[in-house]
Design a protein around this motif. Structure first.
Motif, PDB file in Angstrom:
ATOM      1  N   LEU A 100      14.011 -13.798 -48.634  1.00  0.00           N
ATOM      2  CA  LEU A 100      14.710 -13.716 -47.351  1.00  0.00           C
ATOM      3  C   LEU A 100      16.204 -14.027 -47.527  1.00  0.00           C
ATOM      4  CD1 LEU A 100      12.431 -15.287 -44.574  1.00  0.00           C
ATOM      5  CD2 LEU A 100      13.313 -12.950 -44.709  1.00  0.00           C
ATOM      6  N   LEU A 101      16.490 -14.992 -48.396  1.00  0.00           N
ATOM      7  CA  LEU A 101      17.890 -15.344 -48.669  1.00  0.00           C
ATOM      8  C   LEU A 101      18.597 -14.187 -49.361  1.00  0.00           C
ATOM      9  CD1 LEU A 101      19.938 -17.598 -48.335  1.00  0.00           C
ATOM     10  CD2 LEU A 101      19.222 -18.540 -50.533  1.00  0.00           C
ATOM     11  N   TRP A 102      17.858 -13.487 -50.258  1.00  0.00           N
ATOM     12  CA  TRP A 102      18.440 -12.307 -50.909  1.00  0.00           C
ATOM     13  C   TRP A 102      18.763 -11.233 -49.870  1.00  0.00           C
ATOM     14  CZ3 TRP A 102      17.281  -7.151 -51.117  1.00  0.00           C
ATOM     15  CH2 TRP A 102      17.952  -6.407 -52.080  1.00  0.00           C
ATOM     16  N   LEU A 103      17.832 -11.019 -48.923  1.00  0.00           N
ATOM     17  CA  LEU A 103      18.062 -10.037 -47.861  1.00  0.00           C
ATOM     18  C   LEU A 103      19.258 -10.447 -47.004  1.00  0.00           C
ATOM     19  CD1 LEU A 103      17.116  -7.527 -46.272  1.00  0.00           C
ATOM     20  CD2 LEU A 103      15.626  -9.040 -44.941  1.00  0.00           C
ATOM     21  N   TYR A 104      19.356 -11.734 -46.716  1.00  0.00           N
ATOM     22  CA  TYR A 104      20.471 -12.269 -45.929  1.00  0.00           C
ATOM     23  C   TYR A 104      21.804 -12.012 -46.629  1.00  0.00           C
ATOM     24  CZ  TYR A 104      23.614 -15.982 -44.247  1.00  0.00           C
ATOM     25  OH  TYR A 104      24.700 -16.699 -43.777  1.00  0.00           O
ATOM     26  N   LEU A 105      21.850 -12.273 -47.931  1.00  0.00           N
ATOM     27  CA  LEU A 105      23.086 -12.079 -48.694  1.00  0.00           C
ATOM     28  C   LEU A 105      23.446 -10.595 -48.805  1.00  0.00           C
ATOM     29  CD1 LEU A 105      22.583 -14.685 -51.566  1.00  0.00           C
ATOM     30  CD2 LEU A 105      24.210 -14.816 -49.656  1.00  0.00           C
ATOM     31  N   PHE A 106      22.419  -9.748 -48.931  1.00  0.00           N
ATOM     32  CA  PHE A 106      22.669  -8.309 -49.002  1.00  0.00           C
ATOM     33  C   PHE A 106      23.306  -7.808 -47.702  1.00  0.00           C
ATOM     34  CE2 PHE A 106      21.132  -3.936 -48.221  1.00  0.00           C
ATOM     35  CZ  PHE A 106      21.772  -3.300 -49.284  1.00  0.00           C
TER      36      PHE A 106
ATOM     37  N   LEU B 290      24.194 -26.460 -46.126  1.00  0.00           N
ATOM     38  CA  LEU B 290      25.294 -25.851 -45.391  1.00  0.00           C
ATOM     39  C   LEU B 290      24.918 -24.464 -44.862  1.00  0.00           C
ATOM     40  CD1 LEU B 290      28.332 -26.805 -47.676  1.00  0.00           C
ATOM     41  CD2 LEU B 290      27.837 -27.675 -45.390  1.00  0.00           C
ATOM     42  N   THR B 291      24.239 -23.684 -45.693  1.00  0.00           N
ATOM     43  CA  THR B 291      23.800 -22.352 -45.262  1.00  0.00           C
ATOM     44  C   THR B 291      22.815 -22.457 -44.106  1.00  0.00           C
ATOM     45  OG1 THR B 291      24.082 -21.495 -47.518  1.00  0.00           O
ATOM     46  CG2 THR B 291      22.740 -20.187 -46.013  1.00  0.00           C
ATOM     47  N   GLY B 292      21.873 -23.406 -44.225  1.00  0.00           N
ATOM     48  CA  GLY B 292      20.894 -23.608 -43.152  1.00  0.00           C
ATOM     49  C   GLY B 292      21.550 -24.063 -41.863  1.00  0.00           C
ATOM     50  N   LEU B 293      22.520 -24.991 -41.985  1.00  0.00           N
ATOM     51  CA  LEU B 293      23.202 -25.505 -40.794  1.00  0.00           C
ATOM     52  C   LEU B 293      24.006 -24.411 -40.102  1.00  0.00           C
ATOM     53  CD1 LEU B 293      24.057 -27.880 -38.986  1.00  0.00           C
ATOM     54  CD2 LEU B 293      25.913 -28.345 -40.614  1.00  0.00           C
ATOM     55  N   PHE B 294      24.730 -23.621 -40.884  1.00  0.00           N
ATOM     56  CA  PHE B 294      25.528 -22.536 -40.311  1.00  0.00           C
ATOM     57  C   PHE B 294      24.644 -21.550 -39.552  1.00  0.00           C
ATOM     58  CE2 PHE B 294      26.690 -18.062 -40.999  1.00  0.00           C
ATOM     59  CZ  PHE B 294      27.797 -17.991 -40.173  1.00  0.00           C
ATOM     60  N   ASN B 295      23.537 -21.172 -40.147  1.00  0.00           N
ATOM     61  CA  ASN B 295      22.665 -20.185 -39.518  1.00  0.00           C
ATOM     62  C   ASN B 295      21.918 -20.753 -38.318  1.00  0.00           C
ATOM     63  OD1 ASN B 295      22.634 -17.529 -41.154  1.00  0.00           O
ATOM     64  ND2 ASN B 295      22.616 -19.107 -42.715  1.00  0.00           N
ATOM     65  N   LEU B 296      21.648 -22.046 -38.330  1.00  0.00           N
ATOM     66  CA  LEU B 296      21.024 -22.676 -37.160  1.00  0.00           C
ATOM     67  C   LEU B 296      21.985 -22.665 -35.977  1.00  0.00           C
ATOM     68  CD1 LEU B 296      18.704 -24.262 -35.866  1.00  0.00           C
ATOM     69  CD2 LEU B 296      19.734 -26.365 -36.779  1.00  0.00           C
ATOM     70  N   LEU B 297      23.252 -22.965 -36.236  1.00  0.00           N
ATOM     71  CA  LEU B 297      24.260 -22.943 -35.172  1.00  0.00           C
ATOM     72  C   LEU B 297      24.451 -21.526 -34.629  1.00  0.00           C
ATOM     73  CD1 LEU B 297      26.962 -25.360 -36.680  1.00  0.00           C
ATOM     74  CD2 LEU B 297      25.420 -25.824 -34.770  1.00  0.00           C
ATOM     75  N   THR B 298      24.486 -20.548 -35.546  1.00  0.00           N
ATOM     76  CA  THR B 298      24.628 -19.151 -35.125  1.00  0.00           C
ATOM     77  C   THR B 298      23.451 -18.722 -34.267  1.00  0.00           C
ATOM     78  OG1 THR B 298      25.820 -18.658 -37.179  1.00  0.00           O
ATOM     79  CG2 THR B 298      24.974 -16.788 -35.936  1.00  0.00           C
ATOM     80  N   LEU B 299      22.246 -19.144 -34.665  1.00  0.00           N
ATOM     81  CA  LEU B 299      21.042 -18.813 -33.903  1.00  0.00           C
ATOM     82  C   LEU B 299      21.087 -19.420 -32.504  1.00  0.00           C
ATOM     83  CD1 LEU B 299      18.154 -17.625 -33.879  1.00  0.00           C
ATOM     84  CD2 LEU B 299      17.355 -19.810 -34.798  1.00  0.00           C
ATOM     85  N   LEU B 300      21.491 -20.693 -32.427  1.00  0.00           N
ATOM     86  CA  LEU B 300      21.542 -21.386 -31.136  1.00  0.00           C
ATOM     87  C   LEU B 300      22.600 -20.773 -30.208  1.00  0.00           C
ATOM     88  CD1 LEU B 300      21.155 -25.106 -32.311  1.00  0.00           C
ATOM     89  CD2 LEU B 300      19.428 -23.651 -31.218  1.00  0.00           C
ATOM     90  N   LEU B 301      23.682 -20.240 -30.779  1.00  0.00           N
ATOM     91  CA  LEU B 301      24.721 -19.597 -29.973  1.00  0.00           C
ATOM     92  C   LEU B 301      24.310 -18.193 -29.535  1.00  0.00           C
ATOM     93  CD1 LEU B 301      27.963 -20.608 -31.924  1.00  0.00           C
ATOM     94  CD2 LEU B 301      27.327 -21.343 -29.626  1.00  0.00           C
TER      95      LEU B 301
ATOM     96  N   TYR C 129      29.436 -16.365 -47.470  1.00  0.00           N
ATOM     97  CA  TYR C 129      28.722 -15.591 -48.482  1.00  0.00           C
ATOM     98  C   TYR C 129      28.709 -16.338 -49.827  1.00  0.00           C
ATOM     99  CZ  TYR C 129      27.582 -11.675 -51.595  1.00  0.00           C
ATOM    100  OH  TYR C 129      26.999 -10.869 -52.535  1.00  0.00           O
ATOM    101  N   SER C 130      29.822 -16.938 -50.184  1.00  0.00           N
ATOM    102  CA  SER C 130      29.912 -17.680 -51.447  1.00  0.00           C
ATOM    103  C   SER C 130      28.953 -18.873 -51.443  1.00  0.00           C
ATOM    104  CB  SER C 130      31.347 -18.168 -51.666  1.00  0.00           C
ATOM    105  OG  SER C 130      32.241 -17.081 -51.707  1.00  0.00           O
ATOM    106  N   ILE C 131      28.907 -19.581 -50.311  1.00  0.00           N
ATOM    107  CA  ILE C 131      27.974 -20.722 -50.187  1.00  0.00           C
ATOM    108  C   ILE C 131      26.538 -20.231 -50.263  1.00  0.00           C
ATOM    109  CG2 ILE C 131      27.162 -22.558 -48.645  1.00  0.00           C
ATOM    110  CD1 ILE C 131      30.018 -22.730 -47.542  1.00  0.00           C
ATOM    111  N   GLY C 132      26.262 -19.074 -49.619  1.00  0.00           N
ATOM    112  CA  GLY C 132      24.917 -18.506 -49.654  1.00  0.00           C
ATOM    113  C   GLY C 132      24.503 -18.107 -51.063  1.00  0.00           C
TER     114      GLY C 132
ATOM    115  N   CYS D  87      16.824 -15.203 -41.101  1.00  0.00           N
ATOM    116  CA  CYS D  87      16.675 -14.929 -42.536  1.00  0.00           C
ATOM    117  C   CYS D  87      17.425 -15.965 -43.371  1.00  0.00           C
ATOM    118  CB  CYS D  87      17.199 -13.527 -42.862  1.00  0.00           C
ATOM    119  SG  CYS D  87      16.180 -12.177 -42.244  1.00  0.00           S
ATOM    120  N   GLY D  88      18.669 -16.257 -42.973  1.00  0.00           N
ATOM    121  CA  GLY D  88      19.464 -17.228 -43.717  1.00  0.00           C
ATOM    122  C   GLY D  88      18.910 -18.637 -43.622  1.00  0.00           C
ATOM    123  N   PHE D  89      18.445 -19.029 -42.429  1.00  0.00           N
ATOM    124  CA  PHE D  89      17.924 -20.383 -42.224  1.00  0.00           C
ATOM    125  C   PHE D  89      16.616 -20.595 -42.990  1.00  0.00           C
ATOM    126  CE2 PHE D  89      15.339 -23.453 -39.831  1.00  0.00           C
ATOM    127  CZ  PHE D  89      16.185 -24.553 -39.848  1.00  0.00           C
TER     128      PHE D  89
END
Length: 265
Positions: A71-77, A8-19, A249-252, A59-61
């Motif tokens: 990278l995921l830690w940096l993303y969450l921070f 779910l985190t990967g999918l969300f960040n992929l969509l955000t990147l594409l937008l 953030y909770s999912i991440g 970073c999130g993807f």
């Protein structure tokens, strides 16, 4: 839920990147096509936001789908900071836009706007010469009062007094009702010689299309009224965005725990 969190985190960040990529490209193109400095200035925040979202999404993807826990830690921070900033900004907007409203005038369809009715913080911003020069340039380049003259140019004085004018039209394109000037057209008013006015805007008014009431306190007040209305709408969007950020953030966080459990670094 935790097993799905990485996907779910990967999918969300992929969509955000594409937008974000087409938004960035479009913003850069619009900046190159801008005919005024004002338009370029308005595009810059969108470019900066797009670049920020692209980096954050990567970073999130990568962090959730490729096992890069750091990278995921940096993303969450960064997400945590974004939540705090969004919450603080939303509270700030409610505080600074709490004061101020148009003043109803007898036998007038429009309202009058007084700078002193708005919060001290907003007043201080528009009273800064450099800031107001930039804002005034934007208003003038948008031909606000030229359109105002075209729209209401055929009105008689009684018809004009019943028009429902915007805050900027009322504050910048006509003199204050306190002045009691003689109406000739929406942007041309004849002054009465020898009359002392309590409202300083009356002395600032000029029939020159490049001057009008752009230097008046009422023009600054009209801008603040527009800003107040827009920021109230932004606050509602911010609250929805804040709820969305907390969910993501909770999912991440779940995805981060999965990475740690798998021993990914």
């Amino acid at each position: 839920m935790c097993r799905l969190s990485n996907n779910l985190t990967g999918l969300f960040n992929l969509l955000t990147l594409l937008l974000s990529i087409p938004i960035l490209i479009t913003s850069i193109w619009l900046t190159k096509q801008s005919s005024t400095q004002c338009e370029t200035w308005l595009q810059k925040p969108i470019i900066i936001l797009s670049i920020f979202l692209i980096i954050l999404s990567l970073c999130g993807f990568i962090g959730s789908c490729c096992g890069a826990t750091w990278l995921l830690w940096l993303y969450l921070f960064v997400m945590y900071l974004l939540i705090v900033i969004t919450f603080a900004f939303t509270v700030f907007v409610f505080v600074v836009t709490n004061k101020g409203a148009g003043e109803v005038v007898s036998n007038r369809g429009y309202k009058e706007y007084r700078l002193g009715d708005y919060s001290n913080w907003l007043q201080k911003r528009v009273n800064e010469n450099e800031t107001w020069e930039r804002i005034r340039s934007c208003i003038q380049s948008g031909k606000l009062c030229e359109k105002f003259q075209t729209q209401f140019g055929n009105d008689t004085v009684q018809q004009f007094y019943q028009e429902n004018l915007s805050a900027l039209q009322s504050g910048c394109c006509k003199p204050s009702n306190d002045c009691n000037f003689t109406y000739h057209s929406p942007t041309v008013w004849n002054k009465t010689e020898g009359v002392v006015h309590s409202n300083p805007d009356c002395n600032v008014w000029d029939n020159d299309p490049n001057v009008l009431c752009f230097n008046c306190q009422s023009c600054k007040a009209g801008l603040l009224q527009n800003l107040k209305t827009d920021w109230k709408k932004v606050s509602i969007i911010n609250i929805i965005f804040l709820i969305f950020l907390v969910i993501v953030y909770s999912i991440g966080c779940c995805a981060f725990r999965n990475n740690r459990a798998r021993g990914w670094k």
